[in-house]
Write a protein that holds these residues in place. Structure first.
Motif, PDB file in Angstrom:
ATOM      1  N   ALA A   1       8.460 -52.512   8.985  1.00 20.29           N
ATOM      2  CA  ALA A   1       7.084 -52.987   8.782  1.00 20.29           C
ATOM      3  C   ALA A   1       6.087 -51.838   8.963  1.00 20.29           C
ATOM      4  CB  ALA A   1       6.765 -54.121   9.752  1.00 20.29           C
ATOM      5  N   GLY A   2       6.317 -50.992   9.924  1.00 23.43           N
ATOM      6  CA  GLY A   2       5.425 -49.845  10.136  1.00 23.43           C
ATOM      7  C   GLY A   2       5.428 -48.896   8.958  1.00 23.43           C
ATOM      8  N   ILE A   3       6.599 -48.653   8.406  1.00 22.97           N
ATOM      9  CA  ILE A   3       6.701 -47.770   7.239  1.00 22.97           C
ATOM     10  C   ILE A   3       5.980 -48.387   6.042  1.00 22.97           C
ATOM     11  CG2 ILE A   3       8.331 -46.790   5.569  1.00 22.97           C
ATOM     12  CD1 ILE A   3      10.284 -46.537   7.997  1.00 22.97           C
ATOM     13  N   VAL A   4       6.164 -49.677   5.851  1.00 25.31           N
ATOM     14  CA  VAL A   4       5.486 -50.370   4.748  1.00 25.31           C
ATOM     15  C   VAL A   4       3.970 -50.301   4.932  1.00 25.31           C
ATOM     16  CG1 VAL A   4       5.100 -52.632   3.679  1.00 25.31           C
ATOM     17  CG2 VAL A   4       7.423 -51.858   4.169  1.00 25.31           C
ATOM     18  N   CYS A   5       3.488 -50.559   6.144  1.00 30.77           N
ATOM     19  CA  CYS A   5       2.042 -50.516   6.401  1.00 30.77           C
ATOM     20  C   CYS A   5       1.470 -49.124   6.145  1.00 30.77           C
ATOM     21  CB  CYS A   5       1.745 -50.942   7.843  1.00 30.77           C
ATOM     22  SG  CYS A   5       1.977 -52.704   8.130  1.00 30.77           S
ATOM     23  N   LEU A   6       2.149 -48.093   6.617  1.00 29.69           N
ATOM     24  CA  LEU A   6       1.673 -46.733   6.372  1.00 29.69           C
ATOM     25  C   LEU A   6       1.688 -46.394   4.885  1.00 29.69           C
ATOM     26  CD1 LEU A   6       3.237 -44.752   9.328  1.00 29.69           C
ATOM     27  CD2 LEU A   6       0.816 -45.020   8.828  1.00 29.69           C
ATOM     28  N   GLY A   7       2.720 -46.823   4.189  1.00 32.78           N
ATOM     29  CA  GLY A   7       2.793 -46.583   2.750  1.00 32.78           C
ATOM     30  C   GLY A   7       1.674 -47.284   1.996  1.00 32.78           C
ATOM     31  N   LEU A   8       1.395 -48.527   2.372  1.00 33.77           N
ATOM     32  CA  LEU A   8       0.304 -49.266   1.724  1.00 33.77           C
ATOM     33  C   LEU A   8      -1.047 -48.629   2.021  1.00 33.77           C
ATOM     34  CD1 LEU A   8       1.451 -52.960   2.323  1.00 33.77           C
ATOM     35  CD2 LEU A   8       1.437 -51.699   0.148  1.00 33.77           C
ATOM     36  N   ALA A   9      -1.248 -48.216   3.261  1.00 33.63           N
ATOM     37  CA  ALA A   9      -2.510 -47.574   3.629  1.00 33.63           C
ATOM     38  C   ALA A   9      -2.693 -46.270   2.856  1.00 33.63           C
ATOM     39  CB  ALA A   9      -2.553 -47.307   5.126  1.00 33.63           C
ATOM     40  N   GLU A  10      -1.633 -45.519   2.712  1.00 31.75           N
ATOM     41  CA  GLU A  10      -1.710 -44.250   1.980  1.00 31.75           C
ATOM     42  C   GLU A  10      -1.993 -44.488   0.508  1.00 31.75           C
ATOM     43  OE1 GLU A  10      -1.968 -40.288   1.566  1.00 31.75           O
ATOM     44  OE2 GLU A  10      -1.620 -41.294   3.468  1.00 31.75           O
ATOM     45  N   SER A  11      -1.380 -45.512  -0.086  1.00 34.81           N
ATOM     46  CA  SER A  11      -1.614 -45.773  -1.504  1.00 34.81           C
ATOM     47  C   SER A  11      -3.044 -46.253  -1.743  1.00 34.81           C
ATOM     48  CB  SER A  11      -0.609 -46.785  -2.044  1.00 34.81           C
ATOM     49  OG  SER A  11      -0.828 -48.060  -1.471  1.00 34.81           O
ATOM     50  N   ARG A  12      -3.622 -46.970  -0.803  1.00 27.21           N
ATOM     51  CA  ARG A  12      -5.015 -47.424  -0.944  1.00 27.21           C
ATOM     52  C   ARG A  12      -5.995 -46.267  -0.814  1.00 27.21           C
ATOM     53  NH1 ARG A  12      -3.835 -52.557   2.498  1.00 27.21           N
ATOM     54  NH2 ARG A  12      -3.205 -53.971   0.855  1.00 27.21           N
ATOM     55  N   GLU A  13      -5.651 -45.263  -0.026  1.00 27.15           N
ATOM     56  CA  GLU A  13      -6.537 -44.108   0.127  1.00 27.15           C
ATOM     57  C   GLU A  13      -6.641 -43.310  -1.160  1.00 27.15           C
ATOM     58  OE1 GLU A  13      -5.591 -41.606   3.432  1.00 27.15           O
ATOM     59  OE2 GLU A  13      -5.770 -43.243   4.861  1.00 27.15           O
ATOM     60  N   HIS A  14      -5.615 -43.378  -1.997  1.00 33.66           N
ATOM     61  CA  HIS A  14      -5.617 -42.603  -3.226  1.00 33.66           C
ATOM     62  C   HIS A  14      -6.175 -43.357  -4.435  1.00 33.66           C
ATOM     63  CE1 HIS A  14      -2.936 -40.041  -0.849  1.00 33.66           C
ATOM     64  NE2 HIS A  14      -3.476 -39.087  -1.587  1.00 33.66           N
ATOM     65  N   VAL A  15      -6.583 -44.601  -4.224  1.00 30.62           N
ATOM     66  CA  VAL A  15      -7.206 -45.368  -5.301  1.00 30.62           C
ATOM     67  C   VAL A  15      -8.681 -45.015  -5.315  1.00 30.62           C
ATOM     68  CG1 VAL A  15      -7.783 -47.674  -6.143  1.00 30.62           C
ATOM     69  CG2 VAL A  15      -5.546 -47.228  -5.117  1.00 30.62           C
ATOM     70  N   PRO A  16      -9.200 -44.477  -6.420  1.00 31.73           N
ATOM     71  CA  PRO A  16     -10.626 -44.099  -6.437  1.00 31.73           C
ATOM     72  C   PRO A  16     -11.532 -45.321  -6.345  1.00 31.73           C
ATOM     73  CG  PRO A  16      -9.609 -43.750  -8.590  1.00 31.73           C
ATOM     74  CD  PRO A  16      -8.513 -44.195  -7.665  1.00 31.73           C
ATOM     75  N   GLU A  17     -12.573 -45.175  -5.563  1.00 34.44           N
ATOM     76  CA  GLU A  17     -13.568 -46.234  -5.432  1.00 34.44           C
ATOM     77  C   GLU A  17     -14.402 -46.275  -6.718  1.00 34.44           C
ATOM     78  OE1 GLU A  17     -14.298 -48.331  -2.810  1.00 34.44           O
ATOM     79  OE2 GLU A  17     -12.468 -47.650  -1.836  1.00 34.44           O
ATOM     80  N   PRO A  18     -14.751 -47.467  -7.187  1.00 36.28           N
ATOM     81  CA  PRO A  18     -15.614 -47.533  -8.388  1.00 36.28           C
ATOM     82  C   PRO A  18     -17.015 -47.036  -8.055  1.00 36.28           C
ATOM     83  CG  PRO A  18     -15.183 -49.733  -7.518  1.00 36.28           C
ATOM     84  CD  PRO A  18     -14.367 -48.768  -6.715  1.00 36.28           C
ATOM     85  N   THR A  19     -17.612 -46.337  -8.962  1.00 35.94           N
ATOM     86  CA  THR A  19     -18.988 -45.869  -8.792  1.00 35.94           C
ATOM     87  C   THR A  19     -19.927 -47.043  -9.015  1.00 35.94           C
ATOM     88  OG1 THR A  19     -19.159 -45.256 -11.105  1.00 35.94           O
ATOM     89  CG2 THR A  19     -18.371 -43.553  -9.579  1.00 35.94           C
ATOM     90  N   PRO A  20     -21.171 -46.959  -8.537  1.00 36.10           N
ATOM     91  CA  PRO A  20     -22.102 -48.076  -8.735  1.00 36.10           C
ATOM     92  C   PRO A  20     -22.280 -48.429 -10.214  1.00 36.10           C
ATOM     93  CG  PRO A  20     -22.983 -46.532  -7.133  1.00 36.10           C
ATOM     94  CD  PRO A  20     -21.729 -45.917  -7.681  1.00 36.10           C
ATOM     95  N   ALA A  21     -22.171 -47.458 -11.083  1.00 41.81           N
ATOM     96  CA  ALA A  21     -22.342 -47.744 -12.518  1.00 41.81           C
ATOM     97  C   ALA A  21     -21.162 -48.531 -13.064  1.00 41.81           C
ATOM     98  CB  ALA A  21     -22.494 -46.440 -13.295  1.00 41.81           C
ATOM     99  N   GLU A  22     -19.949 -48.343 -12.456  1.00 46.22           N
ATOM    100  CA  GLU A  22     -18.753 -49.040 -12.907  1.00 46.22           C
ATOM    101  C   GLU A  22     -18.656 -50.450 -12.334  1.00 46.22           C
ATOM    102  OE1 GLU A  22     -15.711 -45.275 -13.443  1.00 46.22           O
ATOM    103  OE2 GLU A  22     -15.815 -46.316 -11.519  1.00 46.22           O
ATOM    104  N   ALA A  23     -19.307 -50.689 -11.228  1.00 48.44           N
ATOM    105  CA  ALA A  23     -19.182 -51.981 -10.539  1.00 48.44           C
ATOM    106  C   ALA A  23     -19.911 -53.094 -11.213  1.00 48.44           C
ATOM    107  CB  ALA A  23     -19.676 -51.859  -9.097  1.00 48.44           C
TER     108      ALA A  23
END
Length: 133
Positions: free
Chosen positions: A111-133
């Protein structure tokens, strides 16, 4: 890149598991422990000692290759999956028994490995800019 991680971590787990299982076999065949040259020769005459050496060397080089590309947090956590594989193989090879504490510990590691992997994958997803939102 996901295939690289999958193969790399499976290889790392295999080498680490080989090393730990080999040490267990070598240790049981090295008894009784003595501080003597005869004991050292008996230990180094066991093929399991060399399995442990191969396992550690393989794990070292695999780990170094993974660290070039993998994020350190999830990589470090995933590198400890051998705890689970050694525990499961020990039931079969050494007639050790699973109990609730061991199973819960293995599940916590996974579970710890899965949580760290999920957290890492979310950090690499670019946030939408205000114009894209």
């Amino acid at each position: 890149m996901k295939r690289f991680y999958l193969i790399g971590f499976l290889l790392l787990m295999g080498f680490d598991t080989l090393a730990q299982i080999s040490f267990k076999y070598a240790g049981t065949q090295a008894l009784p422990v003595e501080a003597s040259l005869a004991w050292l020769l008996r230990v180094f005459g066991q093929p399991w000692v060399y399995g442990a050496v191969i396992g550690y060397i393989g794990a070292f080089f695999t780990w170094m290759a993974l660290l070039k590309h993998a994020p350190i947090g999830p990589a470090f956590a995933a590198s400890h999956l051998e705890v689970v594989s050694v525990m499961l193989l020990s039931v079969w090879l050494f007639d050790e028994h699973l109990n609730t504490t061991r199973v819960l510990g293995a599940l916590a590691i996974i579970a710890g490995i899965v949580c760290l992997g999920l957290a890492e994958s979310r950090e690499h997803v670019p946030e939408p800019t205000p114009a894209e939102a």
